[in-house]
Design an enzyme around this catalytic site. Sequence first.
Site, PDB file in Angstrom:
ATOM      1  N   LYS A 111       0.893  -1.281   0.204  1.00 45.37           N
ATOM      2  CA  LYS A 111      -0.021  -0.099   0.078  1.00 45.37           C
ATOM      3  C   LYS A 111       0.830   1.152   0.088  1.00 45.37           C
ATOM      4  CE  LYS A 111      -0.127  -0.353   5.302  1.00 45.37           C
ATOM      5  NZ  LYS A 111      -0.965  -0.472   6.298  1.00 45.37           N
ATOM      6  N   ARG A 115     -10.372  -0.369  15.106  1.00 42.45           N
ATOM      7  CA  ARG A 115     -10.194   0.429  14.012  1.00 42.45           C
ATOM      8  C   ARG A 115     -11.364  -0.472  12.951  1.00 42.45           C
ATOM      9  NH1 ARG A 115      -4.225   1.116  11.361  1.00 42.45           N
ATOM     10  NH2 ARG A 115      -5.024  -0.803  10.373  1.00 42.45           N
ATOM     11  N   MET A 167      10.421  24.761   1.821  1.00 43.39           N
ATOM     12  CA  MET A 167       9.632  23.948   0.941  1.00 43.39           C
ATOM     13  C   MET A 167      10.611  23.018   0.144  1.00 43.39           C
ATOM     14  SD  MET A 167       6.555  25.044  -1.561  1.00 43.39           S
ATOM     15  CE  MET A 167       5.562  25.864  -0.392  1.00 43.39           C
ATOM     16  N   TYR A 222      14.403  30.951   7.482  1.00 44.97           N
ATOM     17  CA  TYR A 222      13.255  31.705   7.864  1.00 44.97           C
ATOM     18  C   TYR A 222      13.271  31.866   9.484  1.00 44.97           C
ATOM     19  CZ  TYR A 222      10.829  31.171   3.395  1.00 44.97           C
ATOM     20  OH  TYR A 222      10.439  31.155   2.040  1.00 44.97           O
TER      21      TYR A 222
END
Length: 367
Positions: A32, A128, A304, A257
Amino acid sequence: MRAEAIVDLSAIKHNVELLKKSAGTKLLAVVKADAYGHGLIPVAKAALSAGADYLGVALLEEAIALREAGIDAPILAWLVQPGSDFKKAIELDIELAVASLAALKEISDASNAKKAKVHLEVDTGMSRGGFLSEWNLLEASHLVNVEIVGIFSHFARADEPDERQNLDQMTRFNEMVARVHELGFTHVIRHLSNSAATLKNHAAAFDMVRAGIAMYGLSPDVNTLGTSQSLGLRPAMQLRAALYLVKDVPANTPVGYGATESTSADTKLGVVAMGYADGIPRVAHDAGVWCAGEKAPIIGRVSMDQFVVDLGAASKAKSGDWVVVFGNSSHGEYTADDWGAASGSINYEIVTRIGPRVPRIYSAHVY
Ligand SMILES: *Cc1c(COP(=O)(O)O)cnc(C)c1O
């Protein structure tokens, strides 16, 4: 090339063989989420060639992609939404997990001359997926239009082998298996174990194990089960990136940043051309890269598309050199485990979140 994830398919094969031997049963290779970020089709083929009996995915789309690639091995999809194209699933011989009477009805209704193959998913304590109280309402008449091929459940705490919950879940699983046998289905494949249980709980192997993370060579939990190396697993992925730029900076130079960090001495900084858009966690301050035989820690915030590492004043690195973001630690490089710990998460999340901008390259010569 800016960045690449090199995947060693021979490591995948080694891990499949090791896990299959450890279980002594059939093995379902969990592919998956694009094979945990390693690439769905190449990994599926490698796993099958190493002896995997089944492929397992979450979504129907993932199962369809496997069939469209010409893979004809048994495939189980276990997170198939109501309203899915069940006729297509049946036509493509995709086996489906069923976790409620409503889902069973929907799949029965889609069955025709060719019956749907289903695995009954039971909730043995994780709360679940899986049947819980509705299980008692299940009758043989609900099952006439489908072919019951399996019954399965999932452990919540297999990475803590001494936890009582593992035993409770096995007991509950056995009760639920007995009920299916009573309904007349005595040849179903019973499967409960994930990677951690495959490695540490042999009593839970039943007829098949479902191995995900360990097939990729990563430990389900380094703290409780040990490292890849101690488990005999070979990490299949090395994530590398090119240094976009290297430059000398004086002490007390703020980086990134928010100027959250400054250089503590005169040093060389390396700008790595990967960022959080590529799956580098913005919170992973304590990680870094392996550059020219040394660890270079992250300095400042991850952006990013890029992050900055402190290479040290003596570094000989230059623009264009490759660095290893994570690998198998055979030379001392950071691992997916290190990046998981540095971001308050786990290796699973690190490898599955590597973004689509990063090409997956298949080579047996990663290290
Ligand atoms: C993801 C998943 C697995 C594999 O778990 P690992 O810890 O990666 O081995 C097995 N079974 C189910 C139902 C899953 O969702």
